[in-house]
Enzyme design. Structure first.
Site, PDB file in Angstrom:
ATOM      1  N   ALA A  48       0.853  -1.184   0.000  1.00  0.00           N
ATOM      2  CA  ALA A  48       0.000   0.000   0.000  1.00  0.00           C
ATOM      3  C   ALA A  48       0.893   1.239   0.000  1.00  0.00           C
ATOM      4  O   ALA A  48       2.008   1.199   0.510  1.00  0.00           O
ATOM      5  CB  ALA A  48      -0.900  -0.004   1.231  1.00  0.00           C
ATOM      6  N   THR A  49       0.377   2.307  -0.571  1.00  0.00           N
ATOM      7  CA  THR A  49       1.248   3.470  -0.723  1.00  0.00           C
ATOM      8  C   THR A  49       0.741   4.694   0.038  1.00  0.00           C
ATOM      9  O   THR A  49       0.662   4.648   1.257  1.00  0.00           O
ATOM     10  CB  THR A  49       1.488   3.778  -2.200  1.00  0.00           C
ATOM     11  OG1 THR A  49       0.227   3.809  -2.890  1.00  0.00           O
ATOM     12  CG2 THR A  49       2.346   2.711  -2.841  1.00  0.00           C
ATOM     13  N   THR A  50       0.364   5.777  -0.613  1.00  0.00           N
ATOM     14  CA  THR A  50       0.357   7.093   0.012  1.00  0.00           C
ATOM     15  C   THR A  50      -0.851   7.384   0.904  1.00  0.00           C
ATOM     16  O   THR A  50      -2.004   7.228   0.498  1.00  0.00           O
ATOM     17  CB  THR A  50       0.445   8.167  -1.090  1.00  0.00           C
ATOM     18  OG1 THR A  50       1.504   7.826  -1.987  1.00  0.00           O
ATOM     19  CG2 THR A  50       0.706   9.527  -0.511  1.00  0.00           C
TER      20      THR A  50
END
Length: 276
Positions: A48-50
């Protein structure tokens, strides 16, 4: 005849920490206690990122994009990365998605267990410290490439304002001022908010600013997903105030995202900030 009674450990008064209780009774159930073979497992699981959070007059907003990646592949387009921790706080996940979601569930249970045992809720500092301990317990997996680095935000019922906490992989806890972001696109999101953020934001303006920041992150970071207008997939946005945690509906977020995209059609790099 089988004895169906619970073991004595379940009936004996003890710690208010659910994680400590599980660690003493069935330590193998904790994700941090599960052995892993040697090697780097970074490429084996979606990431998962931002995540972005910002405070405003009366509370705090947290938002996350919807993309999960495995190397150069988009593993999922509509993953959810922002979750309520309890009535007055939220946690956003960055890092190994499966472990992060499991940590969030353990954290939610930890806060609920404390409230049942003690008869009161933890202070926001206490909640931030409990999450720090869970992250520290994952250090072994982080050293093998399966790091979890969440962002925590909540409403301080004593001070009556929104607060944001960031972490490192060792469980180090850091309180942030005004806004913060974690994940692969975080440097671009923070750069965006440096220009857009104002101390006098109301709720709608703050939500718009974090959506703009996620757009800027997606514009420069391939692992961050921007608003998907064809599939109608938009960021998950949580607002925490004195009234508690509220997740904005997809229709509410879509209306703001559509305005942001319309503005980008005229100015692709986003709104201009004054020089002074």
């Amino acid at each position: 005849m089988n004895d169906a009674r619970l073991p004595d450990a379940f009936m004996t008064p003890g710690t208010s920490s659910f994680a400590e209780f599980v660690g003493s009774v069935s330590p193998d159930l904790l994700p941090s206690r599960r052995p892993l073979p040697p090697g780097d497992a970074t490429s084996l699981a979606p990431h998962a990122t931002t995540i972005v959070a910002a405070t405003f007059r009366g509370g705090v907003v947290m938002a996350g994009d919807r993309r999960a990646t495995m190397g150069n592949i988009i593993a999922q387009r509509d993953i959810e990365k922002v979750f309520p921790a309890d009535e007055y706080s939220a946690v956003g996940i960055a890092g190994t998605a499966g472990l992060a979601v499991e940590m969030v569930r353990l954290f939610q249970t930890e806060l609920e267990h404390y409230e049942k045992i003690e008869g009161t809720t933890l202070s926001i500092d206490g909640k931030a410290n409990r999450l720090s301990a869970l992250i520290r317990g994952n250090l072994g997996m982080a050293m093998q490439g399966l790091a979890v680095v969440p962002l925590f935000a909540g409403y301080d019922l004593v001070g009556r304002y929104g607060r944001i906490f960031s972490y490192d992989v060792t469980g180090g806890r850091y309180e942030e001022t005004a806004f913060h972001s974690v994940g692969s696109g975080s440097v671009f999101a923070r750069g965006s908010l440096k220009k857009l953020y104002r101390d006098d934001f109301d709720e709608t303006q703050c939500v718009t600013a974090v959506v703009q920041a996620l757009y800027d992150a997606a514009d420069d970071d391939s692992a961050t997903g921007g608003p998907d207008l064809t599939r109608r997939i938009f960021p998950v946005v949580s607002v925490i105030t004195a009234g508690g945690h509220v997740r904005l509906s997809q229709e509410q977020v879509a209306a703001i995202a559509d305005e942001v995209v319309d503005g980008r059609m005229q100015r692709p790099d986003g709104p201009a900030a004054p020089l002074i």
